[in-house]
Enzyme design. Structure first.
Site, PDB file in Angstrom:
ATOM      1  N   GLY A   1      89.553 -15.938  87.525  1.00 52.19           N
ATOM      2  CA  GLY A   1      88.952 -14.832  86.782  1.00 52.19           C
ATOM      3  C   GLY A   1      88.475 -13.763  87.749  1.00 52.19           C
ATOM      4  O   GLY A   1      88.681 -13.867  88.963  1.00 52.19           O
TER       5      GLY A   1
ATOM      6  N   VAL B   1      98.173 -14.895  90.221  1.00 51.36           N
ATOM      7  CA  VAL B   1      97.433 -13.796  89.595  1.00 51.36           C
ATOM      8  C   VAL B   1      97.599 -13.904  88.079  1.00 51.36           C
ATOM      9  O   VAL B   1      98.726 -13.951  87.580  1.00 51.36           O
ATOM     10  CB  VAL B   1      97.953 -12.421  90.081  1.00 51.36           C
ATOM     11  CG1 VAL B   1      97.169 -11.286  89.412  1.00 51.36           C
ATOM     12  CG2 VAL B   1      97.861 -12.306  91.602  1.00 51.36           C
TER      13      VAL B   1
ATOM     14  N   THR C   1      94.267 -13.172  85.509  1.00 54.82           N
ATOM     15  CA  THR C   1      93.259 -12.409  84.763  1.00 54.82           C
ATOM     16  C   THR C   1      93.404 -10.898  84.894  1.00 54.82           C
ATOM     17  O   THR C   1      93.277 -10.163  83.904  1.00 54.82           O
ATOM     18  CB  THR C   1      91.842 -12.828  85.216  1.00 54.82           C
ATOM     19  OG1 THR C   1      91.763 -14.246  85.143  1.00 54.82           O
ATOM     20  CG2 THR C   1      90.771 -12.213  84.347  1.00 54.82           C
TER      21      THR C   1
ATOM     22  N   GLY D   1      93.831 -15.230  92.405  1.00 54.60           N
ATOM     23  CA  GLY D   1      94.141 -14.014  93.166  1.00 54.60           C
ATOM     24  C   GLY D   1      93.436 -12.771  92.642  1.00 54.60           C
ATOM     25  O   GLY D   1      93.103 -11.874  93.414  1.00 54.60           O
TER      26      GLY D   1
ATOM     27  N   ASP E   1     102.526 -23.757  85.458  1.00 55.74           N
ATOM     28  CA  ASP E   1     101.248 -23.684  86.173  1.00 55.74           C
ATOM     29  C   ASP E   1     100.227 -24.642  85.543  1.00 55.74           C
ATOM     30  O   ASP E   1     100.248 -24.879  84.330  1.00 55.74           O
ATOM     31  CB  ASP E   1     100.751 -22.230  86.077  1.00 55.74           C
ATOM     32  CG  ASP E   1      99.616 -21.930  87.036  1.00 55.74           C
ATOM     33  OD1 ASP E   1      99.559 -22.558  88.111  1.00 55.74           O
ATOM     34  OD2 ASP E   1      98.780 -21.049  86.715  1.00 55.74           O
TER      35      ASP E   1
ATOM     36  N   HIS F   1      94.894 -20.028  94.445  1.00 54.16           N
ATOM     37  CA  HIS F   1      94.671 -19.692  93.032  1.00 54.16           C
ATOM     38  C   HIS F   1      93.545 -18.661  92.973  1.00 54.16           C
ATOM     39  O   HIS F   1      92.788 -18.510  93.918  1.00 54.16           O
ATOM     40  CB  HIS F   1      94.299 -20.952  92.247  1.00 54.16           C
ATOM     41  CG  HIS F   1      95.484 -21.818  91.943  1.00 54.16           C
ATOM     42  ND1 HIS F   1      95.858 -22.146  90.669  1.00 54.16           N
ATOM     43  CD2 HIS F   1      96.401 -22.384  92.755  1.00 54.16           C
ATOM     44  CE1 HIS F   1      96.951 -22.894  90.712  1.00 54.16           C
ATOM     45  NE2 HIS F   1      97.285 -23.070  91.968  1.00 54.16           N
TER      46      HIS F   1
ATOM     47  N   ASP G   1      98.360 -30.706  87.903  1.00 56.86           N
ATOM     48  CA  ASP G   1      96.962 -30.466  88.256  1.00 56.86           C
ATOM     49  C   ASP G   1      96.117 -31.713  88.008  1.00 56.86           C
ATOM     50  O   ASP G   1      95.634 -31.951  86.904  1.00 56.86           O
ATOM     51  CB  ASP G   1      96.430 -29.277  87.431  1.00 56.86           C
ATOM     52  CG  ASP G   1      94.985 -28.943  87.787  1.00 56.86           C
ATOM     53  OD1 ASP G   1      94.390 -29.663  88.634  1.00 56.86           O
ATOM     54  OD2 ASP G   1      94.442 -27.975  87.225  1.00 56.86           O
TER      55      ASP G   1
HETATM   56  P1  13P Z   1      93.155 -15.418  88.324  1.00 56.10           P
HETATM   57  O1  13P Z   1      93.098 -15.457  86.841  1.00 56.10           O
HETATM   58  O2  13P Z   1      91.826 -15.352  88.961  1.00 56.10           O
HETATM   59  O3  13P Z   1      94.089 -14.393  88.831  1.00 56.10           O
HETATM   60  O4  13P Z   1      93.759 -16.834  88.771  1.00 56.10           O
HETATM   61  C1  13P Z   1      95.058 -17.160  88.374  1.00 56.10           C
HETATM   62  C2  13P Z   1      95.426 -18.543  88.738  1.00 56.10           C
HETATM   63  O5  13P Z   1      94.959 -19.090  89.703  1.00 56.10           O
HETATM   64  C3  13P Z   1      96.432 -19.190  87.886  1.00 56.10           C
HETATM   65  O6  13P Z   1      96.719 -20.475  88.293  1.00 56.10           O
END
Ligand code: 13P
Length: 282
Positions: free
Chosen positions: A180, A231, A233, A210, A82, A208, A104
Site C-alpha cells: 500500500g 506494484v 496500489t 513497490g 501473485d 513487494h 505465499d
Molecule cells: P503495493 O500495493 O504496495 O504496490 O504492493 C504490491 C505487491 O507487493 C503485490 O504483491
C-alpha cells in the site's frame, strides 16, 4: 514473447536491473501494463493476485495477455500468479498457462513454509513454471487491499536455508516496504537486504510493496540483489483519482471513455516504474 520468470530474473540479476510485476485484474489493467512495457521495449511481469480471482479467472487472464502480447513490439513477458496460498489455485494457474507462481507461506512457521513451498516447486518445475516464495512479513500501508501484518524482517540465514531446501527460483524479502501507500516516511533497511543478498548468491530477490517507494531507495535495492519489484496500489490510486476527477467535471461521460481513461492511468504508472527499474541496467 511469453517467458518463464526464472529466465527473465536471472538475466536481470546478471545485468543489475529489476523487472516490474504489475497487479492486473481486468482488460484495462492488462492492456495498460502491456502497452507501457512495449513502449519502453523492456521485459515485464503481468501478475494476477489470488485475491482477484473473483474479478477474472486464470484462463481468461492468460487469454487476454496472450492476445495483447502479440500486438506491436515483441518484449519478454511472464504471466505470474501473485500471493497464492491455495495449492489448488496454483495448479489451476499452471494448467491455464501461467509461466510463474508465487506460493505465499509467509504466515506459516519456517518448517511448514519450507515443506509446502517444496511441494509447489515440485509441481511447478515439472511444468517448467517458476516459483517465488516469501519469508518475513510486510506491514500494511494505505489504500491496499492486500494482506499485511506486522513488519517482520527476513532473516538472512533463514533465507539461505530456505532457498537450499526448497529450490525456489526467487525469494520475496521483507526489508521495510509496505503493501500500500506509505503512511509516513518509508523506512527501508537496505542493510538487511545486503546481508540477505550476500547469503543467497545468485538467487533473484523480490521486493513487494513497490508503490510509493522513493527512487533512491529502489535504486539501492536493485544494486543489492532485487530483480523483481511488485506494484499494485499506486496503479489503483491513479486510476480511481483520474476517474473521480473526470466524473466531477463531466456529468455525461460514457463508460467506454472511462475504460480508456483507466487504461491510460495504468499505463502512466507502469511507464514510470518500468523506466526506473530498467534505468540502472549495467
Ligand atoms: P503495493 O500495493 O504496495 O504496490 O504492493 C504490491 C505487491 O507487493 C503485490 O504483491
Amino acid at each position: 514473447m511469453l517467458k518463464n520468470l526464472k529466465s527473465l530474473l536471472d538475466e536481470a540479476k546478471e545485468n543489475s536491473y529489476a523487472i516490474g510485476s504489475y497487479s492486473c485484474y481486468n482488460y484495462e489493467t492488462i492492456r495498460g501494463a502491456i502497452e507501457a512495457i512495449k513502449k519502453l521495449k523492456v521485459p515485464g511481469i503481468i501478475a494476477l493476485g489470488e485475491n482477484y480471482l473473483n474479478n477474472i479467472n486464470p484462463e481468461e487472464f492468460v487469454d487476454i495477455v496472450k492476445s495483447l502480447e502479440k500486438i506491436g513490439e515483441d518484449v519478454p513477458i511472464a504471466i505470474h500468479l501473485d500471493h497464492c496460498k491455495s495449492i489448488d489455485h496454483i495448479v489451476q494457474a499452471i494448467q491455464a498457462g501461467f509461466t510463474s507462481v508465487m506460493y505465499d507461506g509467509s504466515d506459516l512457521d519456517f518448517v511448514e513454509n519450507i515443506m509446502k513451498t517444496k511441494k509447489v516447486v515440485d509441481i511447478a518445475h515439472a511444468a517448467n513454471v517458476s516459483v517465488e516464495a516469501e519469508l518475513g512479513s510486510l506491514a500494511l500501508g494505505e489504500f491496499s487491499n492486500e494482506e499485511g501484518a506486522e513488519q517482520i524482517y527476513t532473516d538472512p540465514e533463514q533465507a539461505k536455508q530456505f532457498i537450499e531446501e526448497t529450490g525456489v527460483d526467487a525469494l520475496a524479502v521483507s526489508i521495510g516496504t509496505v503493501h500500500g501507500m506509505y503512511k509516513g516516511v518509508p523506512k527501508v533497511n537496505v542493510n538487511v537486504l545486503k546481508k540477505i543478498n550476500e547469503k543467497v548468491g545468485d538467487t533473484p530477490l523480490v521486493l513487494h510493496g513497490g508503490s510509493g517507494t522513493p527512487e533512491d531507495v529502489i535504486k539501492e535495492c536493485i544494486k543489492n540483489g532485487i530483480t523483481k519489484i511488485n506494484v499494485n496500489t499506486e496503479i489503483s490510486v491513479n486510476v480511481v483519482n483520474q476517474i473521480r476527477d473526470k466524473l466531477a467535471k463531466e456529468e455525461k461521460y460514457h463508460f467506454s471513455k472511462v475504460s480508456l481513461l483507466a487504461k491510460e492511468a495504468v499505463k502512466e504508472v507502469v511507464l514510470k516504474y518500468s523506466q526506473l527499474f530498467y534505468s540502472v541496467r549495467s
